[in-house]
Scaffold this motif. Structure first.
Motif, PDB file in Angstrom:
ATOM      1  N   LEU A 230      38.863 119.006  48.405  1.00  0.00           N
ATOM      2  CA  LEU A 230      40.205 119.567  48.519  1.00  0.00           C
ATOM      3  C   LEU A 230      41.276 118.461  48.520  1.00  0.00           C
ATOM      4  O   LEU A 230      42.372 118.657  47.991  1.00  0.00           O
ATOM      5  CB  LEU A 230      40.324 120.411  49.791  1.00  0.00           C
ATOM      6  CG  LEU A 230      39.473 121.695  49.818  1.00  0.00           C
ATOM      7  CD1 LEU A 230      39.667 122.431  51.140  1.00  0.00           C
ATOM      8  CD2 LEU A 230      39.848 122.606  48.633  1.00  0.00           C
ATOM      9  N   VAL A 231      40.960 117.337  49.122  1.00  0.00           N
ATOM     10  CA  VAL A 231      41.882 116.186  49.139  1.00  0.00           C
ATOM     11  C   VAL A 231      41.097 114.960  48.689  1.00  0.00           C
ATOM     12  O   VAL A 231      39.991 114.701  49.179  1.00  0.00           O
ATOM     13  CB  VAL A 231      42.464 115.951  50.553  1.00  0.00           C
ATOM     14  CG1 VAL A 231      43.435 114.766  50.529  1.00  0.00           C
ATOM     15  CG2 VAL A 231      43.165 117.205  51.080  1.00  0.00           C
ATOM     16  N   GLY A 232      41.664 114.246  47.762  1.00  0.00           N
ATOM     17  CA  GLY A 232      40.973 113.080  47.207  1.00  0.00           C
ATOM     18  C   GLY A 232      40.752 111.978  48.240  1.00  0.00           C
ATOM     19  O   GLY A 232      41.523 111.826  49.193  1.00  0.00           O
ATOM     20  N   ASP A 233      39.675 111.221  48.025  1.00  0.00           N
ATOM     21  CA  ASP A 233      39.391 110.087  48.900  1.00  0.00           C
ATOM     22  C   ASP A 233      40.193 108.860  48.483  1.00  0.00           C
ATOM     23  O   ASP A 233      40.578 108.028  49.315  1.00  0.00           O
ATOM     24  CB  ASP A 233      37.892 109.776  48.854  1.00  0.00           C
ATOM     25  CG  ASP A 233      37.470 108.775  49.927  1.00  0.00           C
ATOM     26  OD1 ASP A 233      38.228 108.584  50.898  1.00  0.00           O
ATOM     27  OD2 ASP A 233      36.378 108.194  49.791  1.00  0.00           O
ATOM     28  N   SER A 234      40.471 108.733  47.197  1.00  0.00           N
ATOM     29  CA  SER A 234      41.197 107.591  46.672  1.00  0.00           C
ATOM     30  C   SER A 234      42.703 107.796  46.828  1.00  0.00           C
ATOM     31  O   SER A 234      43.246 108.834  46.435  1.00  0.00           O
ATOM     32  CB  SER A 234      40.856 107.382  45.195  1.00  0.00           C
ATOM     33  OG  SER A 234      41.560 106.293  44.655  1.00  0.00           O
ATOM     34  N   VAL A 235      43.358 106.824  47.399  1.00  0.00           N
ATOM     35  CA  VAL A 235      44.810 106.886  47.622  1.00  0.00           C
ATOM     36  C   VAL A 235      45.457 105.684  46.932  1.00  0.00           C
ATOM     37  O   VAL A 235      45.137 104.542  47.231  1.00  0.00           O
ATOM     38  CB  VAL A 235      45.147 106.865  49.129  1.00  0.00           C
ATOM     39  CG1 VAL A 235      46.652 106.975  49.336  1.00  0.00           C
ATOM     40  CG2 VAL A 235      44.412 107.978  49.866  1.00  0.00           C
ATOM     41  N   ALA A 236      46.348 105.971  45.987  1.00  0.00           N
ATOM     42  CA  ALA A 236      47.090 104.904  45.309  1.00  0.00           C
ATOM     43  C   ALA A 236      48.328 104.570  46.133  1.00  0.00           C
ATOM     44  O   ALA A 236      49.096 105.455  46.515  1.00  0.00           O
ATOM     45  CB  ALA A 236      47.499 105.338  43.909  1.00  0.00           C
ATOM     46  N   VAL A 237      48.511 103.286  46.413  1.00  0.00           N
ATOM     47  CA  VAL A 237      49.627 102.832  47.244  1.00  0.00           C
ATOM     48  C   VAL A 237      50.496 101.879  46.427  1.00  0.00           C
ATOM     49  O   VAL A 237      49.990 101.018  45.698  1.00  0.00           O
ATOM     50  CB  VAL A 237      49.117 102.123  48.508  1.00  0.00           C
ATOM     51  CG1 VAL A 237      50.299 101.639  49.356  1.00  0.00           C
ATOM     52  CG2 VAL A 237      48.223 103.044  49.316  1.00  0.00           C
ATOM     53  N   ARG A 238      51.813 102.041  46.574  1.00  0.00           N
ATOM     54  CA  ARG A 238      52.756 101.168  45.870  1.00  0.00           C
ATOM     55  C   ARG A 238      53.851 100.703  46.830  1.00  0.00           C
ATOM     56  O   ARG A 238      54.397 101.508  47.582  1.00  0.00           O
ATOM     57  CB  ARG A 238      53.385 101.906  44.690  1.00  0.00           C
ATOM     58  CG  ARG A 238      54.295 101.040  43.839  1.00  0.00           C
ATOM     59  CD  ARG A 238      54.858 101.811  42.651  1.00  0.00           C
ATOM     60  NE  ARG A 238      55.530 100.902  41.722  1.00  0.00           N
ATOM     61  CZ  ARG A 238      54.946 100.324  40.693  1.00  0.00           C
ATOM     62  NH1 ARG A 238      53.651 100.546  40.461  1.00  0.00           N
ATOM     63  NH2 ARG A 238      55.613  99.504  39.891  1.00  0.00           N
ATOM     64  N   LEU A 239      54.158  99.422  46.782  1.00  0.00           N
ATOM     65  CA  LEU A 239      55.243  98.848  47.558  1.00  0.00           C
ATOM     66  C   LEU A 239      56.265  98.221  46.605  1.00  0.00           C
ATOM     67  O   LEU A 239      55.885  97.497  45.682  1.00  0.00           O
ATOM     68  CB  LEU A 239      54.742  97.768  48.528  1.00  0.00           C
ATOM     69  CG  LEU A 239      53.820  98.225  49.672  1.00  0.00           C
ATOM     70  CD1 LEU A 239      52.363  98.242  49.207  1.00  0.00           C
ATOM     71  CD2 LEU A 239      53.953  97.300  50.881  1.00  0.00           C
ATOM     72  N   GLU A 240      57.527  98.527  46.845  1.00  0.00           N
ATOM     73  CA  GLU A 240      58.634  97.926  46.093  1.00  0.00           C
ATOM     74  C   GLU A 240      59.625  97.401  47.118  1.00  0.00           C
ATOM     75  O   GLU A 240      60.045  98.140  48.008  1.00  0.00           O
ATOM     76  CB  GLU A 240      59.315  98.968  45.192  1.00  0.00           C
ATOM     77  CG  GLU A 240      58.437  99.560  44.110  1.00  0.00           C
ATOM     78  CD  GLU A 240      58.226  98.623  42.937  1.00  0.00           C
ATOM     79  OE1 GLU A 240      59.041  97.666  42.791  1.00  0.00           O
ATOM     80  OE2 GLU A 240      57.272  98.819  42.166  1.00  0.00           O
ATOM     81  N   PHE A 241      59.986  96.114  46.990  1.00  0.00           N
ATOM     82  CA  PHE A 241      60.919  95.593  47.994  1.00  0.00           C
ATOM     83  C   PHE A 241      61.688  94.381  47.482  1.00  0.00           C
ATOM     84  O   PHE A 241      61.291  93.716  46.514  1.00  0.00           O
ATOM     85  CB  PHE A 241      60.192  95.236  49.298  1.00  0.00           C
ATOM     86  CG  PHE A 241      59.133  94.183  49.184  1.00  0.00           C
ATOM     87  CD1 PHE A 241      59.444  92.833  49.224  1.00  0.00           C
ATOM     88  CD2 PHE A 241      57.784  94.553  49.077  1.00  0.00           C
ATOM     89  CE1 PHE A 241      58.459  91.864  49.134  1.00  0.00           C
ATOM     90  CE2 PHE A 241      56.789  93.584  48.991  1.00  0.00           C
ATOM     91  CZ  PHE A 241      57.123  92.247  49.017  1.00  0.00           C
ATOM     92  N   GLU A 242      62.796  94.134  48.185  1.00  0.00           N
ATOM     93  CA  GLU A 242      63.589  92.928  47.995  1.00  0.00           C
ATOM     94  C   GLU A 242      63.499  92.117  49.282  1.00  0.00           C
ATOM     95  O   GLU A 242      63.688  92.663  50.364  1.00  0.00           O
ATOM     96  CB  GLU A 242      65.050  93.274  47.694  1.00  0.00           C
ATOM     97  CG  GLU A 242      65.212  94.056  46.388  1.00  0.00           C
ATOM     98  CD  GLU A 242      66.639  94.524  46.141  1.00  0.00           C
ATOM     99  OE1 GLU A 242      67.541  94.155  46.950  1.00  0.00           O
ATOM    100  OE2 GLU A 242      66.864  95.252  45.163  1.00  0.00           O
ATOM    101  N   ALA A 243      63.188  90.842  49.138  1.00  0.00           N
ATOM    102  CA  ALA A 243      63.025  89.965  50.309  1.00  0.00           C
ATOM    103  C   ALA A 243      64.086  88.868  50.275  1.00  0.00           C
ATOM    104  O   ALA A 243      64.258  88.185  49.264  1.00  0.00           O
ATOM    105  CB  ALA A 243      61.628  89.349  50.315  1.00  0.00           C
ATOM    106  N   ILE A 244      64.789  88.705  51.384  1.00  0.00           N
ATOM    107  CA  ILE A 244      65.930  87.804  51.479  1.00  0.00           C
ATOM    108  C   ILE A 244      65.507  86.500  52.154  1.00  0.00           C
ATOM    109  O   ILE A 244      64.902  86.522  53.239  1.00  0.00           O
ATOM    110  CB  ILE A 244      67.070  88.453  52.264  1.00  0.00           C
ATOM    111  CG1 ILE A 244      67.440  89.808  51.637  1.00  0.00           C
ATOM    112  CG2 ILE A 244      68.290  87.542  52.307  1.00  0.00           C
ATOM    113  CD1 ILE A 244      68.397  90.625  52.497  1.00  0.00           C
ATOM    114  N   ALA A 245      65.823  85.377  51.547  1.00  0.00           N
ATOM    115  CA  ALA A 245      65.534  84.073  52.144  1.00  0.00           C
ATOM    116  C   ALA A 245      66.357  83.883  53.405  1.00  0.00           C
ATOM    117  O   ALA A 245      67.542  84.197  53.461  1.00  0.00           O
ATOM    118  CB  ALA A 245      65.832  82.964  51.156  1.00  0.00           C
ATOM    119  N   GLN A 246      65.698  83.360  54.446  1.00  0.00           N
ATOM    120  CA  GLN A 246      66.373  83.182  55.729  1.00  0.00           C
ATOM    121  C   GLN A 246      66.880  81.751  55.926  1.00  0.00           C
ATOM    122  O   GLN A 246      66.397  80.823  55.270  1.00  0.00           O
ATOM    123  CB  GLN A 246      65.398  83.551  56.864  1.00  0.00           C
ATOM    124  CG  GLN A 246      64.892  84.977  56.773  1.00  0.00           C
ATOM    125  CD  GLN A 246      66.019  86.005  56.801  1.00  0.00           C
ATOM    126  OE1 GLN A 246      66.674  86.177  57.841  1.00  0.00           O
ATOM    127  NE2 GLN A 246      66.247  86.680  55.697  1.00  0.00           N
TER     128      GLN A 246
END
Length: 246
Positions: A230-246
């Motif tokens: 009913l629910v898949g075992d495989s989960v696709a994950v995606r991260l999108e981000f902007e990282a600022i230099a400190q």
């Protein structure tokens, strides 16, 4: 007319100059010049030999280049901008279509050397109860014990181990994901989309990053509805981000 050989011979005698003067001023001048030319010169001065330029060994040159390269390398601290941080996932639902969800509350930071593509450290924390699938009843179910168990385990934590560059803008990131009280290794494909001074707002040096991975949720004890499909075992994950230099 007096022959040149005679003139040369005469010029070497002590009486040559008085005789030349008697013969006329022009003749006297010529004899004087010839006499100077035939008088033995003083000790010949030789320029000292040039010293050969010192040779720099390959080892010394290599060490200098390495030191120069090391001086240019710089590990900087980055903070992921929470206003530009998206964590999404998708999982199959009864085989008909994927349910797409988001985590709305996440933060992270890392230390990275852009010149050498070396990642010194990295950590991301995601609030489990911030899950959103655009369906309130389903969201409550996902927050519960069948899935994230947010009540007992409020935070999903990823700690980076190593970044292996696969090119100037791609790499493979390995790390440890802690979820529901269990920790297992994960591998993400990472792309550096852009590295530049931000054109407005904070105007700081900023990295734009995309990262993807695929997880088996049952590895973390989320085996609800896996066996019946009913629910898949495989989960696709995606991260999108902007990282600022400190």
């Amino acid at each position: 007319m007096i022959a040149l050989t005679n003139l040369a011979s005469a010029s070497t005698s002590p009486q040559a100059l008085p005789l030349a003067l008697a013969a006329g001023p022009r003749f006297a001048s010529a004899v004087a010049q010839l006499q100077r030319l035939m008088t033995p010169s003083s000790t010949l001065r030789l320029s000292p030999p040039r010293r050969a330029a010192p040779r720099i060994s390959i080892a010394v040159l290599g060490t200098a280049l390495l030191a120069c390269s090391s001086a240019q390398a710089e590990t900087r601290s980055y903070r992921i901008d929470p206003d530009h941080f998206s964590v999404s996932f998708s999982v199959a639902h009864v085989g008909y279509a994927d349910v797409i969800g988001l985590f709305l509350d996440a933060k992270g930071s890392f230390e990275y050397d852009e010149a050498t593509q070396a990642l010194a450290s990295g950590r991301v924390e995601i609030a489990a109860d911030s899950v959103f699938t655009n369906h309130e009843e389903r969201d409550d179910h996902v927050r519960g014990a069948d899935f994230l168990d947010a009540g007992d385990h409020p935070t999903l934590t990823f700690v980076a181990d190593e970044l292996s560059p696969d090119g100037p803008a791609q790499g493979t990131l390995t790390g440890q994901l802690s979820l529901r009280g269990e920790t297992h290794p994960v591998t993400l494909a990472v792309t550096l989309n852009k590295a530049d001074r931000y054109p407005f707002g904070h105007e700081q040096h900023t990295l734009g990053v995309s990262a993807t991975t695929e997880l088996k949720r049952s590895d973390w004890g989320m085996d609800y509805a896996v066996d019946n499909g009913l629910v898949g075992d495989s989960v696709a994950v995606r991260l999108e981000f902007e990282a600022i230099a400190q």
